[in-house]
Design an enzyme around this catalytic site. Structure first.
Site, short mmCIF file in Angstrom:
data_model
loop_
_atom_site.label_atom_id
_atom_site.label_comp_id
_atom_site.label_asym_id
_atom_site.label_seq_id
_atom_site.Cartn_x
_atom_site.Cartn_y
_atom_site.Cartn_z
N LEU A 146 7.72 -2.41 10.55
CA LEU A 146 6.62 -2.51 11.51
C LEU A 146 6.29 -3.99 11.66
CD1 LEU A 146 4.23 0.31 10.22
CD2 LEU A 146 5.72 0.42 12.22
N ASP A 147 5.88 -4.38 12.86
CA ASP A 147 5.48 -5.76 13.07
C ASP A 147 4.32 -6.13 12.14
OD1 ASP A 147 7.35 -5.92 15.12
OD2 ASP A 147 5.89 -5.31 16.64
N ARG A 148 4.14 -7.41 11.90
CA ARG A 148 3.13 -7.87 10.94
C ARG A 148 1.76 -7.25 11.20
NH1 ARG A 148 1.69 -14.08 11.23
NH2 ARG A 148 0.84 -13.31 13.20
N ASP A 149 1.33 -7.20 12.47
CA ASP A 149 -0.01 -6.71 12.78
C ASP A 149 -0.04 -5.29 13.33
OD1 ASP A 149 -1.66 -8.87 11.94
OD2 ASP A 149 -0.89 -10.04 13.61
N THR A 150 1.08 -4.58 13.21
CA THR A 150 1.09 -3.15 13.51
C THR A 150 0.89 -2.42 12.18
OG1 THR A 150 2.55 -3.41 15.41
CG2 THR A 150 2.46 -1.23 14.41
#
Length: 335
Positions: A146-150
């Site tokens: 998952l992306d860093r801020d997802t």
């Protein structure tokens, strides 16, 4: 949830140049030695097949390699590979001898990359993984990310056998992942598929974009509830390209609220994208048993839920009912 992401580059010229020289010249931030090591590991593909350093590139060929792998390899060659980080066991919601399922918070990078050594999810779980000489040293246990801020659910393999089997299941779309996303505007139609190829943005290499010659990407969405100027969506991935949901929704004119890269940045109390992986389903890689997990969105969704209020529910499908129940719980918690 994304599979292990790839950098994708389309050859436009330089016919006949060796692959390692071509990569070192076009991506000079990494040494030719690093590219040679990455190619030798089988991590660089040309038109989907592992290549050798002496391969002569040709216009139209597609070269791909794991995101961040070259930078990580540079670090590893310098003796700065993944190290055990702070214990992140509190993120684990399920564990057995083969796998971990974690609920990833906002701001946590999944695997080591340039600028992130010692503070990543995988490094925080290293003590729970089973070492294997066959495992990729740069990404032990990583099947997807998952992306860093997802935020939300991810599965991590504890053994190389489990990792290989989960990766195979992901490739044939037997790992089902569902997201909830708060977006700008009201998608039309209210449900459907977003289909557009995704590749590196030629104007900004930090971004992905819908580009001619990109990799096929397919995203399904349903609008669950609307407010003036906003909509809450249930989203599912059929493919897993880098930033796929964020890119597809932005290209459709409905960027994810709070998205600093594809939208307007912080909004409605969100410090970054309002995108949460709330459901994860797959068959256990060793036993074959069907597993299903859910996780509520984090508390930083609550201010938006309270500010937006009741809204208008426009979908009664099971996935929307579940998304709405989780969103409504945030409103009630803040009442």
């Amino acid at each position: 949830m994304d599979p292990v992401q790839e950098e994708v580059h389309r050859v436009e010229s330089d016919a006949g140049e060796r692959l390692d020289r071509y990569l070192a010249r076009h991506f000079p931030e990494h040494s030719r030695t690093a590219w040679q090591h990455l190619i030798a590991q089988g991590a660089v593909t040309v038109n989907g097949r592992p290549a050798v350093a002496r391969h002569p590139v040709q216009p139209g060929q597609i070269i791909a390699w794991p995101v961040g792998a070259a930078a990580l390899l540079e670090a590893e060659l310098a003796g700065q590979g993944p190290v055990e980080g702070p214990d992140l066991s509190h993120l684990v919601i399920y564990e057995d001898d083969a796998i971990l399922v974690v609920n990833k918070p906002r701001g946590l990078v999944v695997h080591p990359a340039r600028g992130h050594l010692g503070d990543t999810l995988i490094e925080g779980l290293l003590h729970r993984l089973t070492p294997s000489p066959e495992a990729p040293a740069l990404r032990p246990g990583v099947v997807h990310r998952l992306d860093r801020d997802t935020t939300g659910l991810m599965v991590v393999a504890k053994t190389e056998t489990a990792r290989t089997r989960l990766a195979a299941a992901l490739q044939v779309r037997l790992v089902h992942r569902a997201y909830m996303a708060l977006v700008r505007g009201h998608p039309h139609p209210r449900e459907g598929w977003l289909e557009a190829p995704i590749g590196r943005d030629p104007r900004n290499r930090q971004r992905m974009a819908v580009v001619l010659g990109g990799r096929q990407a397919r995203t399904r969405y349903r609008t669950c509830r609307v407010w003036p100027g906003y909509a809450l969506l249930s989203v599912e991935l059929e493919t897993g390209r880098t930033h796929q949901i964020r890119v597809h929704l932005a290209a459709a004119g409905h960027p994810v609220v709070g998205d600093p890269l594809y939208g307007a940045g912080p909004e409605l109390g969100f410090p970054a994208q309002a995108l949460h992986a709330w459901r994860l389903e797959f068959h256990h890689p060793m036993t074959g048993a069907k597993l299903a997990f859910t996780a509520p969105p984090p508390e930083d969704w609550a201010p938006a839920a309270r500010q937006l209020g009741a809204g208008e529910t426009v979908c009664d499908e099971p996935d929307c009912r579940e998304v709405l129940a989780r969103f409504q719980a945030l409103t009630e918690a803040g009442a």
